[in-house]
Design an enzyme around this catalytic site. Structure first.
Site, short mmCIF file in Angstrom:
data_model
loop_
_atom_site.label_atom_id
_atom_site.label_comp_id
_atom_site.label_asym_id
_atom_site.label_seq_id
_atom_site.Cartn_x
_atom_site.Cartn_y
_atom_site.Cartn_z
N PRO A 2 81.49 31.56 6.87
CA PRO A 2 81.05 30.65 5.82
C PRO A 2 80.68 31.35 4.53
O PRO A 2 79.82 32.21 4.51
CB PRO A 2 79.85 29.94 6.42
CG PRO A 2 79.46 30.72 7.62
CD PRO A 2 80.58 31.57 8.01
N GLU A 3 81.34 30.99 3.47
CA GLU A 3 80.95 31.38 2.12
C GLU A 3 80.42 30.11 1.45
O GLU A 3 80.21 29.11 2.12
CB GLU A 3 82.16 31.98 1.38
CG GLU A 3 82.71 33.20 2.11
CD GLU A 3 83.88 33.88 1.41
OE1 GLU A 3 83.89 33.89 0.17
OE2 GLU A 3 84.78 34.39 2.10
#
Length: 271
Positions: A2-3
Site C-alpha cells: 500500500p502506497e
DNA sequence: ACTGGCTCCTGAGGGC
DNA sequence: TGCCCTCAGGAGCCAG
C-alpha cells in the site's frame, strides 16, 4: 504494497462503516507487529465512539474523543470490514468489534505494519510530527521540491521516497511519476532544474490521482476493505516491465537497483 | 545535516 | 514433490 492511493482507497472504504459506531470489544490474536500493540490501545478503545477516519501519509487515524488509533499497513497489511461470522484466517491479528454487529479486521502476513494509540493530538505523535507534505495538497509544488532538493546529493528517486520531504510515494509510484516527468531516476536531486521539478510535481499528482481513481494497484493481493482489487496495474508504464518495450518510444525498459529497491525506467524517454 | 545500509517478516517463485 | 535460495518492500534506526 500500500502506497498513498491504496491507503486512501481503504480509508474511503472504511470511513462510512466506522464513523458513528462505538467499539464494543477488541480481540488481539498477535500483538507482535512492527512494535507491540500498546496496552492503551486495547484498554482505551472499547467503549469509544469513532468520530472520524483520517489519513496522514500512509497512516490511518481512527479518531475518538479519548484519543486516536494510528494504523500503518506496512507492506502486506489489510483491513477488512466484515461480519463476526467470517472465519478467522492466518495473520488476522486484530478485530475491532463495532456496536452495529460488524467488525474491522487487521491482517498482516509480514507484520511490518503497526497499531498504536495516542491520547494527545495525533499530529504531535513522533511518527507523524516530522512528516513532509501531502502530495495532493496545494503546498506540494515544483518550487517546494526544488527548494528542498538543493545541496542534496542523493538520487531524485530516493529523494521522492523520503517521507520527510513528501509522503505517500512508495516504490511503484516513484517509478511511474519519474517516467511521466521524463526524469532519469538516478539523476542527482540537486541537479534538476526548477522547471523540471514543476513537471515532476504535476506528474506525481496526476499519477496518484489516476491510481486513486482506479482503486489502487493490485500486483499480488491488495484489496480494499470490501475485498475489491484495484486496477492501476493495467496502467503501469514502467514498473515491473524490465526488458519490455516502452509504451512511448519502444526502447527496452531498464532495470536497476537503487537503495535496495527496484527501479524501472526508459533510458530514452527519461534523462 | 545527510546518506547509505540494515532490519523486521512471510510467502511466492525459480532452480535443481 | 520438495528443499533451498532470493526477492519483495515501508520506514525507523544507526553508523559513518
Amino acid at each position: 504494497m500500500p502506497e498513498l492511493p491504496e491507503v486512501e482507497t481503504i480509508r474511503r472504504c472504511i470511513e462510512p462503516e466506522l464513523v458513528g459506531q462505538t467499539v464494543t470489544e477488541i480481540i488481539i490474536r498477535n500483538p507482535n507487529l512492527r512494535w507491540p500493540i500498546p496496552e492503551d490501545f486495547s484498554r482505551t478503545l472499547p467503549g469509544q465512539k469513532i468520530v472520524a477516519v483520517d489519513r496522514r501519509a500512509k497512516y490511518l487515524l481512527i479518531r475518538t474523543k479519548a484519543g486516536t488509533a494510528i494504523i500503518h499497513l506496512g507492506m502486506s497489511g489489510r483491513l477488512l470490514v466484515c461480519s463476526p461470522d467470517r472465519s478467522v484466517e492466518k495473520h488476522d491479528h486484530i478485530d475491532l468489534i463495532l456496536n452495529n454487529g460488524r467488525l474491522l479486521r487487521f491482517n498482516d502476513a509480514r507484520r511490518f505494519g503497526c497499531a498504536l494509540w495516542t491520547a494527545g493530538p495525533a499530529m504531535q505523535h513522533p511518527l507523524l510530527k516530522d512528516l513532509g507534505r501531502e502530495p495532493l495538497e496545494d503546498g506540494m509544488t515544483g518550487k517546494y521540491l526544488f527548494d528542498q532538493s538543493r545541496r542534496r546529493s542523493l538520487a531524485v528517486k530516493e529523494f521522492l521516497m523520503n517521507s520527510r520531504i513528501v509522503v505517500g510515494i512508495g516504490n511503484i509510484y516513484a517509478n511511474e511519476a519519474l517516467f511521466a516527468a521524463g526524469i532519469n531516476p538516478a539523476r542527482s536531486a540537486a541537479h534538476i532544474s526548477a522547471k523540471r521539478y514543476n513537471k515532476l510535481a504535476a506528474a506525481i499528482k496526476t499519477v496518484l490521482k489516476d491510481a486513486l481513481e482506479q482503486g489502487g494497484t493490485t500486483l499480488r493481493d491488495f484489496c480494499d476493505a470490501a475485498g475489491n482489487p484495484g486496477y492501476f496495474q493495467l496502467k503501469l508504464m514502467v514498473y515491473d516491465r524490465a526488458d519490455e518495450p516502452c509504451y512511448s518510444c519502444g526502447a527496452a525498459i531498464h532495470y536497476v537497483r537503487q537503495a535496495q529497491r527496484s527501479t524501472y525506467f526508459c533510458g530514452k524517454c527519461q534523462r
